[in-house]
Design a protein around this motif. Structure first.
Motif, PDB file in Angstrom:
ATOM      1  N   GLY A 189       0.818  -1.171   0.025  1.00 34.36           N
ATOM      2  CA  GLY A 189      -0.144   0.096  -0.134  1.00 34.36           C
ATOM      3  C   GLY A 189       0.866   1.192   0.069  1.00 34.36           C
ATOM      4  O   GLY A 189       2.016   1.146  -0.304  1.00 34.36           O
ATOM      5  N   PRO A 190       0.339   2.456   0.297  1.00 31.97           N
ATOM      6  CA  PRO A 190       1.313   3.624   0.396  1.00 31.97           C
ATOM      7  C   PRO A 190       2.084   3.640   1.464  1.00 31.97           C
ATOM      8  O   PRO A 190       1.934   2.991   2.487  1.00 31.97           O
ATOM      9  CB  PRO A 190      -0.050   4.742   0.495  1.00 31.97           C
ATOM     10  N   SER A 191       3.019   4.444   1.361  1.00 37.67           N
ATOM     11  CA  SER A 191       4.409   4.483   2.048  1.00 37.67           C
ATOM     12  C   SER A 191       3.826   5.055   3.414  1.00 37.67           C
ATOM     13  O   SER A 191       2.757   5.905   3.390  1.00 37.67           O
ATOM     14  CB  SER A 191       5.427   5.344   1.575  1.00 37.67           C
ATOM     15  N   SER A 230       9.506  12.977   4.539  1.00 35.57           N
ATOM     16  CA  SER A 230      10.355  11.969   3.772  1.00 35.57           C
ATOM     17  C   SER A 230       9.433  10.981   3.229  1.00 35.57           C
ATOM     18  O   SER A 230       9.691  10.394   2.138  1.00 35.57           O
ATOM     19  CB  SER A 230      11.537  11.348   4.454  1.00 35.57           C
ATOM     20  N   GLN A 231       8.371  10.692   3.920  1.00 34.62           N
ATOM     21  CA  GLN A 231       7.326   9.656   3.212  1.00 34.62           C
ATOM     22  C   GLN A 231       6.393  10.400   2.511  1.00 34.62           C
ATOM     23  O   GLN A 231       5.601   9.841   1.809  1.00 34.62           O
ATOM     24  CB  GLN A 231       6.895   8.713   4.473  1.00 34.62           C
ATOM     25  N   ALA A 232       5.798  11.666   3.291  1.00 32.56           N
ATOM     26  CA  ALA A 232       4.837  12.324   2.558  1.00 32.56           C
ATOM     27  C   ALA A 232       5.045  12.973   1.174  1.00 32.56           C
ATOM     28  O   ALA A 232       4.365  12.762   0.057  1.00 32.56           O
ATOM     29  CB  ALA A 232       4.619  13.749   3.254  1.00 32.56           C
ATOM     30  N   GLU A 233       6.333  12.770   0.753  1.00 27.93           N
ATOM     31  CA  GLU A 233       6.865  13.360  -0.775  1.00 27.93           C
ATOM     32  C   GLU A 233       6.689  12.212  -1.829  1.00 27.93           C
ATOM     33  O   GLU A 233       6.699  12.215  -2.878  1.00 27.93           O
ATOM     34  CB  GLU A 233       8.268  13.876  -0.610  1.00 27.93           C
ATOM     35  N   HIS A 234       6.286  11.060  -1.282  1.00 23.36           N
ATOM     36  CA  HIS A 234       6.309   9.666  -1.949  1.00 23.36           C
ATOM     37  C   HIS A 234       5.104   9.898  -3.064  1.00 23.36           C
ATOM     38  O   HIS A 234       5.071   9.876  -4.129  1.00 23.36           O
ATOM     39  CB  HIS A 234       6.079   8.365  -1.337  1.00 23.36           C
ATOM     40  N   ASP A 235       3.871  10.109  -2.337  1.00 22.82           N
ATOM     41  CA  ASP A 235       2.535  10.376  -3.071  1.00 22.82           C
ATOM     42  C   ASP A 235       1.446  10.817  -2.209  1.00 22.82           C
ATOM     43  O   ASP A 235       1.863  10.904  -0.824  1.00 22.82           O
ATOM     44  CB  ASP A 235       2.157   9.060  -3.779  1.00 22.82           C
ATOM     45  N   GLU A 236       0.398  11.546  -2.662  1.00 21.33           N
ATOM     46  CA  GLU A 236      -0.520  11.896  -1.896  1.00 21.33           C
ATOM     47  C   GLU A 236      -1.071  10.890  -0.867  1.00 21.33           C
ATOM     48  O   GLU A 236      -1.896  11.510   0.155  1.00 21.33           O
ATOM     49  CB  GLU A 236      -1.546  12.690  -2.866  1.00 21.33           C
ATOM     50  N   LEU A 237      -1.206   9.686  -1.132  1.00 23.24           N
ATOM     51  CA  LEU A 237      -1.618   8.814  -0.051  1.00 23.24           C
ATOM     52  C   LEU A 237      -0.772   8.499   1.091  1.00 23.24           C
ATOM     53  O   LEU A 237      -1.163   7.569   1.833  1.00 23.24           O
ATOM     54  CB  LEU A 237      -2.339   7.700  -0.885  1.00 23.24           C
ATOM     55  N   ALA A 238       0.504   8.792   0.724  1.00 20.62           N
ATOM     56  CA  ALA A 238       1.449   8.254   1.935  1.00 20.62           C
ATOM     57  C   ALA A 238       0.922   8.965   3.113  1.00 20.62           C
ATOM     58  O   ALA A 238       0.405   9.990   3.352  1.00 20.62           O
ATOM     59  CB  ALA A 238       2.933   8.815   1.586  1.00 20.62           C
ATOM     60  N   SER A 267      -0.489  15.104   1.054  1.00 20.79           N
ATOM     61  CA  SER A 267      -0.363  13.888   1.905  1.00 20.79           C
ATOM     62  C   SER A 267      -0.489  14.144   3.544  1.00 20.79           C
ATOM     63  O   SER A 267      -1.255  13.507   4.047  1.00 20.79           O
ATOM     64  CB  SER A 267       1.156  13.192   1.649  1.00 20.79           C
ATOM     65  N   LEU A 268      -0.068  15.273   3.725  1.00 16.76           N
ATOM     66  CA  LEU A 268      -0.141  15.819   5.218  1.00 16.76           C
ATOM     67  C   LEU A 268      -1.523  15.905   5.617  1.00 16.76           C
ATOM     68  O   LEU A 268      -2.042  15.824   6.516  1.00 16.76           O
ATOM     69  CB  LEU A 268       1.051  16.743   5.729  1.00 16.76           C
ATOM     70  N   ASN A 269      -1.768  16.862   4.596  1.00 16.97           N
ATOM     71  CA  ASN A 269      -3.407  17.438   4.913  1.00 16.97           C
ATOM     72  C   ASN A 269      -4.415  16.113   4.789  1.00 16.97           C
ATOM     73  O   ASN A 269      -5.455  16.395   5.619  1.00 16.97           O
ATOM     74  CB  ASN A 269      -3.668  18.663   3.615  1.00 16.97           C
ATOM     75  N   GLY A 270      -4.180  15.364   3.967  1.00 20.69           N
ATOM     76  CA  GLY A 270      -4.856  14.286   3.900  1.00 20.69           C
ATOM     77  C   GLY A 270      -5.144  13.052   4.595  1.00 20.69           C
ATOM     78  O   GLY A 270      -6.088  12.357   5.167  1.00 20.69           O
TER      79      GLY A 270
END
Length: 463
Positions: free
Chosen positions: A260-262, A283-291, A326-329
């Motif tokens: 799944g997402p990181s 560092s994980q949020a930059e992977h994708d919006e679902l991280a 990512s952080l907001n969601g």
């Protein structure tokens, strides 16, 4: 662009914490039905038409108009040329990372990957024979979104395990192809090869490689074609089509996991610099919006400082938009009553990456039961684990660390039980086996055991 990142602020003391916490953790692994159907069609077509189907889908999706599979195969010379073309600093970094990853997995093999036997009192030999898989397939994301580190983490433990052949597929989409958002109509014969990936294949000992990707590559691995050999197991990350295809071919071949997402979870006691923790969340949020990036901390003022650093550092990030979404969601900053409670919540989450950002990490580590990888102490950033610390960075996600483990040498081995019953052992074991077999109504099982007894009794009716 004026971006802000406001991870959800929660407190375990709040009456609604459990519901809000559960909602923030939720992620659906359901696959789009259109993707599922398309993948099913591709798998069936490759199983039926082999190389011809792989060539057609590679032309359609990657924009590579190869006339034969030989045009899509990479050679050992390609790997060596790529490695030699790198700047010295990158060559040294690849070698250093590979050496550490190899060293860790060699230790892992010694600890858990060897055959063993023993004899009991009556001379019966029992044991376990550990043997490597014959051939594995490694899927490596290609094009601009290429990850040489993933290649090292998949190929090196396979090599250490003793796998005979390591086959790599790596898509190399042409500019403007479907895979890169274009039409896929151009007649390119060579797409965008990532030099670092090819160099990593040289360092890691990949046997063969093909510039194909997507569900068609998974199908070729699972069923085999005239050119691509069928493998015993498929490992490595990919997009939704690759994940769906791996799920569908499981049983025909083995797979590592459906990722799944990181995720990153930071347990902080407030002693580490707040900007370090903010960047670790990035560092994980930059992977994708679902991280997902979560902080658990008993110090409310420290959480405020981390949020201030998020505000300060975000505009400096090239991938700021992805980080913010990512952080907001899915991000959260959670105020706990104490570190013990933070550890308990961490076990409920069972995160992929768990950082213990504390000046006494070994105090808290015994309380932590479920995580893909645990990073102890403020100096142990998760990114070091991604690239060069040594342990594998292919980790269970979405709470599956409750029951599964990081990729390792053991994923490229299988175990056979060894049983050699002595004549004396057959006398005692035969009586036990016969009794249970008669109880199950399996007379042939019972009789096979009884025929080896010194005094063979008459065959009984099942009980």
């Amino acid at each position: 662009m004026n971006l802000t990142a406001r991870p959800l602020r929660l407190s375990t003391a709040s009456a609604g914490f459990d519901a809000e916490f559960k909602a923030r953790l939720h992620w659906s692994a359901d696959t789009d039905t259109a993707i599922e159907q398309r993948v099913a069609d591709i798998l069936a077509d490759v199983q039926r038409r082999g190389d011809a189907a792989v060539l057609e889908y590679t032309r359609r999706f990657d924009g590579l108009a190869a006339q034969s599979m030989s045009q899509l195969e990479l050679t050992q010379g390609d790997f060596k040329q790529a490695f030699d073309s790198l700047p010295a600093a990158q060559r040294d970094a690849l070698r250093a990372a590979a050496a550490r990853v190899r060293s860790y997995h060699e230790a892992q093999k010694k600890a858990s990957g060897e055959s063993w036997t023993y004899r009991d009192a009556d001379g019966t030999l029992l044991g376990q024979k550990v043997t490597p898989l014959d051939r594995v397939g490694i899927y490596v994301p290609g094009g601009k979104a290429a990850y040489p580190s993933s290649l090292l983490m998949n190929a090196i433990p396979a090599h250490v395990a003793g796998v005979g052949e390591i086959i790599m597929v790596v898509p190399t989409p042409a500019k403007g192809s479907v895979a890169t958002g274009g039409t896929g109509e151009q007649a390119a014969t060579q797409g965008e090869r990532n030099v670092l990936v090819l160099a990593a294949a040289y360092v890691a000992g990949v046997t063969r490689a093909f510039t194909i990707g997507g569900a068609q590559a998974v199908a070729a691995f699972a069923y085999g074609t005239a050119t691509v050999p069928a493998v015993d197991k498929i490992t490595g990350p990919g997009n939704a089509y690759v994940a769906s295809a791996k799920r569908r071919v499981f049983g025909t071949v083995g797979i590592d996991m459906i990722a799944g997402p990181s995720e990153i979870l930071v347990l902080a006691d407030g002693t580490a610099p707040a900007d370090w923790v903010a960047m670790d969340l990035f560092s994980q949020a930059e992977h994708d919006e679902l991280a997902q990036s979560i902080l658990l901390c008993p110090d409310a003022s420290y959480i405020d400082r981390v949020q201030a650093e998020i505000d300060r550092l975000l505009p400096l990030m090239p991938r700021a938009e992805i980080i913010a979404k990512s952080l907001n969601g899915r991000g959260a900053l959670i105020h706990t009553r104490n570190m013990e409670e933070a550890c308990e919540i961490s076990n409920r989450i069972a995160p992929e990456h768990l950082e213990v950002s504390s000046d006494e990490p070994h105090r808290w580590e015994p309380l932590l039961r479920h995580a893909g990888a645990i990073f102890l102490g403020a100096y142990t950033s998760e990114s070091l684990g991604d690239y060069c610390a040594g342990p594998n960075h292919v980790l269970p996600t979405s709470g599956t660390a409750r029951f599964s483990s990081p990729l390792g040498v053991y994923d490229f081995q299988k175990r056979s039980s060894l049983i050699e019953v002595s004549e004396a052992g057959a006398q005692s074991l035969g009586l036990v086996a016969a009794e249970l077999a008669y109880g199950e109504g399996l007379q042939a099982h019972a009789r096979a055991a009884e025929m080896r007894l010194a005094n063979v009794p008459p065959m009984r009716e099942s009980s």
